[in-house]
Design a protein around this motif. Structure first.
Motif, short mmCIF file in Angstrom:
data_model
loop_
_atom_site.label_atom_id
_atom_site.label_comp_id
_atom_site.label_asym_id
_atom_site.label_seq_id
_atom_site.Cartn_x
_atom_site.Cartn_y
_atom_site.Cartn_z
N HIS A 102 106.80 -8.30 0.50
CA HIS A 102 106.80 -6.90 0.06
C HIS A 102 107.88 -6.08 0.76
O HIS A 102 107.84 -4.85 0.77
CB HIS A 102 105.43 -6.26 0.32
N GLY A 103 108.86 -6.77 1.35
CA GLY A 103 110.00 -6.09 1.94
C GLY A 103 109.70 -5.27 3.17
O GLY A 103 110.39 -4.28 3.46
N THR A 104 108.68 -5.67 3.92
CA THR A 104 108.35 -4.96 5.14
C THR A 104 108.09 -5.98 6.25
O THR A 104 108.46 -7.15 6.11
CB THR A 104 107.13 -4.03 4.92
N GLN A 105 107.49 -5.56 7.36
CA GLN A 105 107.33 -6.45 8.50
C GLN A 105 106.11 -6.07 9.33
O GLN A 105 105.59 -4.96 9.22
CB GLN A 105 108.57 -6.39 9.40
N VAL A 106 105.69 -7.00 10.17
CA VAL A 106 104.66 -6.72 11.17
C VAL A 106 105.34 -6.09 12.38
O VAL A 106 106.27 -6.66 12.93
CB VAL A 106 103.92 -8.01 11.58
N ASP A 107 104.88 -4.91 12.77
CA ASP A 107 105.52 -4.18 13.86
C ASP A 107 104.84 -4.35 15.21
O ASP A 107 105.45 -4.08 16.24
CB ASP A 107 105.57 -2.68 13.53
N TYR A 108 103.59 -4.76 15.22
CA TYR A 108 102.83 -4.87 16.47
C TYR A 108 101.57 -5.69 16.20
O TYR A 108 101.25 -6.02 15.04
CB TYR A 108 102.46 -3.49 17.03
N VAL A 109 100.86 -6.00 17.28
CA VAL A 109 99.61 -6.75 17.20
C VAL A 109 98.51 -5.95 17.88
O VAL A 109 98.68 -5.49 19.00
CB VAL A 109 99.73 -8.14 17.87
N LYS A 110 97.38 -5.79 17.19
CA LYS A 110 96.20 -5.16 17.78
C LYS A 110 95.00 -6.08 17.54
O LYS A 110 94.48 -6.15 16.43
CB LYS A 110 95.91 -3.79 17.16
#
Length: 246
Positions: A102-110
């Motif tokens: 979807h043209g995006t990314q994972v920015d962090y992990v919680k």
């Protein structure tokens, strides 16, 4: 003063079972913590929620958990450190695939639920999650703010992983910034006015009343409202406006 971000746990439906109101909440938050299939969600839900976050320009975080779908990830599991590292990587990797599509990314992990709580008190668990984040390109790790986060800072610095400190508008705390376990009466706030007031106090750097009556003060980067708490969703728009006005 940099504005406190607002985050919400989302994508926690599973099959025909619906949890929360992602469509209503997404327009008011900066960060969406998306379930990755171990405590909630499924491939179709993950794809749909990633698309929703991408459409609204909301930062996406992976919300991995112990493999406990029946218990919604809120039960402790006796996993070895290498197992915890692997299950976090597995879940984040799945979410990354949908993000790329979807043209995006994972920015962090919680981490979610019991894994989040175990991480807060067990160095071996915290270290395993940090190693997972480091192996995934140094993804920032979201963890709980407390009165003194020296432990977390030291371990994260050694692992080369940035931290995002999180506080909760709708959870009760004890003196010292310890979050009250859900097994204790009053651990979750259900009064919208109290949720709003606590969130605003955290954003202003002010003290608020803990469950034991003692004042609590937290320094955080981001404020969480739970997507499965209807009273929290009832004030999320008002809370966002208040944060923007600070």
């Amino acid at each position: 003063m940099k504005r406190l971000l607002l985050n919400c746990d989302m994508g926690e439906s599973f099959g025909a079972w619906t949890m929360g109101d992602d469509e209503a909440a997404i327009v008011h938050v900066d960060q969406a913590n998306l379930a990755c299939g171990f405590h909630a969600s499924d491939p179709v839900t993950m794809a749909r929620t990633v698309a929703l976050a991408a459409r609204h320009g909301v930062s996406i975080g992976a919300h991995p958990a112990y493999p406990d779908l029946v218990g919604f990830g809120r039960r402790h599991m006796a996993c070895a450190a290498h197992e915890i590292q692997a299950i976090v990587m597995y879940q984040v990797g799945a979410l990354q695939a949908f993000c790329r599509a979807h043209g995006t990314q994972v920015d962090y992990v919680k981490p979610h639920g019991a894994l989040y709580n175990d991480m807060a008190r067990d160095d071996a668990v915290f270290g395993a999650v940090l190693r997972a984040c480091a192996s995934l390109g140094g993804l920032p790790l979201m963890t709980g703010a407390c009165a003194d986060n020296a432990r977390e800072r030291s371990l994260a610095q050694a692992a080369g992983v940035p931290l995002l400190f999180e506080a909760f508008a709708d959870r009760a705390y004890r003196n010292g910034g310890e979050m009250v376990p859900r097994s204790v009466a009053g651990a979750v706030h259900h009064d919208p006015e109290r949720i709003f007031a606590q969130g605003l106090a955290i954003a202003r750097g002010e003290a608020f009343d803990g469950l034991d009556g003692e004042p609590v003060r937290l320094e955080a980067h981001t404020l969480c409202v739970h997507g499965d708490n209807a009273e929290s969703l009832a004030v999320v728009a008002r809370l966002r406006r208040a944060l923007e006005a600070l």
